[in-house]
Motif scaffolding. Sequence first.
Motif, PDB file in Angstrom:
ATOM      1  N   VAL A  29       4.576   7.536 -10.448  1.00  0.00           N
ATOM      2  CA  VAL A  29       5.395   6.274  -9.189  1.00  0.00           C
ATOM      3  C   VAL A  29       4.608   5.469 -10.394  1.00  0.00           C
ATOM      4  CG1 VAL A  29       3.399   5.055  -7.741  1.00  0.00           C
ATOM      5  CG2 VAL A  29       3.010   7.349  -8.005  1.00  0.00           C
ATOM      6  N   ASP A  34       6.482  -0.651 -10.700  1.00  0.00           N
ATOM      7  CA  ASP A  34       6.817  -1.405  -9.757  1.00  0.00           C
ATOM      8  C   ASP A  34       8.488  -1.130  -9.131  1.00  0.00           C
ATOM      9  OD1 ASP A  34       8.723  -3.477  -8.690  1.00  0.00           O
ATOM     10  OD2 ASP A  34       8.997  -4.483 -10.864  1.00  0.00           O
ATOM     11  N   LYS A  35       7.861  -0.884  -8.091  1.00  0.00           N
ATOM     12  CA  LYS A  35       8.548   0.323  -7.170  1.00  0.00           C
ATOM     13  C   LYS A  35      10.308  -0.593  -7.089  1.00  0.00           C
ATOM     14  CE  LYS A  35       6.411  -1.219  -2.531  1.00  0.00           C
ATOM     15  NZ  LYS A  35       5.583  -0.733  -1.672  1.00  0.00           N
ATOM     16  N   ARG A  83       0.616  -1.503  -0.207  1.00  0.00           N
ATOM     17  CA  ARG A  83      -0.119  -0.328   0.226  1.00  0.00           C
ATOM     18  C   ARG A  83       0.974   1.442   0.142  1.00  0.00           C
ATOM     19  NH1 ARG A  83      -0.692   1.317   5.296  1.00  0.00           N
ATOM     20  NH2 ARG A  83       0.327   0.522   6.821  1.00  0.00           N
ATOM     21  N   ASN A 105       3.648   3.579  -1.775  1.00  0.00           N
ATOM     22  CA  ASN A 105       4.370   3.829  -3.224  1.00  0.00           C
ATOM     23  C   ASN A 105       5.576   4.406  -3.005  1.00  0.00           C
ATOM     24  OD1 ASN A 105       1.546   2.278  -4.630  1.00  0.00           O
ATOM     25  ND2 ASN A 105       0.407   4.422  -3.980  1.00  0.00           N
TER      26      ASN A 105
END
Length: 80
Positions: free
Chosen positions: A56, A59-60, A47, A49
Amino acid sequence: MAVTILFLGPLRDMAGEAAREVPGPLDWDGLLAVVGEEVAGQLQEARVNVACRGKVLADKTALDAQDGDEIALLPPVSGG
């Protein structure tokens, strides 16, 4: 140059600062290493980001910040 990390919302309280500059380049593992244990734990939650260069990341874990980039850590938004 450096990468600037912005801590937003409750992540700012956890980090104890609004922003931090760290040497670049910076990938996902590097980010987790420099933000501190408590913030790193939150970043691993789905949750939360991560934005880099104003976008944004879908896929962090694919973070690839270069010198001069800004990373924003975005906690979940609550509304009412």
